[in-house]
Each structure stands twice: as C-alpha cells, then as structure tokens.
Motif scaffolding. Structure first.
Motif, PDB file in Angstrom:
ATOM      1  N   PHE A  28       0.840  -1.195   0.000  1.00 54.41           N
ATOM      2  CA  PHE A  28       0.000   0.000   0.000  1.00 54.41           C
ATOM      3  C   PHE A  28       0.875   1.244   0.000  1.00 54.41           C
ATOM      4  O   PHE A  28       1.676   1.466   0.887  1.00 54.41           O
ATOM      5  N   GLN A  29       0.701   2.033  -1.017  1.00 58.32           N
ATOM      6  CA  GLN A  29       1.398   3.304  -1.133  1.00 58.32           C
ATOM      7  C   GLN A  29       0.373   4.334  -1.584  1.00 58.32           C
ATOM      8  O   GLN A  29      -0.553   4.003  -2.313  1.00 58.32           O
ATOM      9  N   PRO A  30       0.529   5.554  -1.133  1.00 54.76           N
ATOM     10  CA  PRO A  30      -0.423   6.569  -1.599  1.00 54.76           C
ATOM     11  C   PRO A  30      -0.260   6.803  -3.091  1.00 54.76           C
ATOM     12  O   PRO A  30       0.858   6.906  -3.597  1.00 54.76           O
ATOM     13  N   GLY A  31      -1.364   6.814  -3.789  1.00 52.72           N
ATOM     14  CA  GLY A  31      -1.282   7.045  -5.225  1.00 52.72           C
ATOM     15  C   GLY A  31      -2.615   6.816  -5.901  1.00 52.72           C
ATOM     16  O   GLY A  31      -3.520   6.184  -5.360  1.00 52.72           O
ATOM     17  N   PHE A  32      -2.701   7.338  -7.089  1.00 48.89           N
ATOM     18  CA  PHE A  32      -3.925   7.244  -7.876  1.00 48.89           C
ATOM     19  C   PHE A  32      -4.198   5.810  -8.319  1.00 48.89           C
ATOM     20  O   PHE A  32      -5.347   5.387  -8.421  1.00 48.89           O
ATOM     21  N   TYR A  33      -3.151   5.026  -8.585  1.00 51.27           N
ATOM     22  CA  TYR A  33      -3.290   3.649  -9.065  1.00 51.27           C
ATOM     23  C   TYR A  33      -4.074   2.791  -8.077  1.00 51.27           C
ATOM     24  O   TYR A  33      -4.952   2.025  -8.480  1.00 51.27           O
ATOM     25  N   TYR A  34      -3.794   2.908  -6.802  1.00 44.47           N
ATOM     26  CA  TYR A  34      -4.447   2.086  -5.793  1.00 44.47           C
ATOM     27  C   TYR A  34      -5.897   2.500  -5.586  1.00 44.47           C
ATOM     28  O   TYR A  34      -6.751   1.663  -5.319  1.00 44.47           O
ATOM     29  N   ILE A  35      -6.177   3.779  -5.748  1.00 45.62           N
ATOM     30  CA  ILE A  35      -7.563   4.244  -5.655  1.00 45.62           C
ATOM     31  C   ILE A  35      -8.373   3.692  -6.826  1.00 45.62           C
ATOM     32  O   ILE A  35      -9.509   3.234  -6.643  1.00 45.62           O
TER      33      ILE A  35
END
Length: 63
Positions: A28-35
């Motif tokens: 889990f990393q902050p970013g648009f891809y995971y959203i």
C-alpha cells in the motif's frame, strides 16, 4: 444455472484475478493507481452481484 448467474460469476472471477488482487496483494502506497484498483474492485463486485441476483424473463405468461 441461468445465463445471468454465469455472467455474474464470470465478472466476480475477473474482478478477483484483476483489480482486487492488485489492490490487496501489493504494497500500500499513496497514489492514484491504488484508488483506481479499489474502485474497480467495488464496481466489479457490485456488477457481479447485480447480474447474479437478476431474474430471467420468461415467455410464459399466466392470465
């Protein structure tokens, strides 16, 4: 099993193999891809549930 149930199960399988696996298994990393992967997982589960619970129309009408 009816056609809509097969469609629902196929959508669930594609969702689990594709976006859900990318969203859950990866770091889990902050970013648009995971959203985007999270939202695609929600849409896939919801759409699969819709098709799975949808009833088939029959041509036999009772008067």
């Amino acid at each position: 099993m009816k056609k809509n149930k097969f469609i629902g199960i196929a959508i669930w399988i594609v969702t689990v193999i594709g976006p859900f696996r990318e969203w859950i298994v990866s770091d889990f990393q902050p970013g648009f891809y995971y959203i985007v992967m999270f939202l695609l997982s929600l849409v896939g589960v919801g759409l699969g549930g819709y098709f799975f619970s949808k009833s088939e129309k029959s041509n036999n009408r009772v008067a």
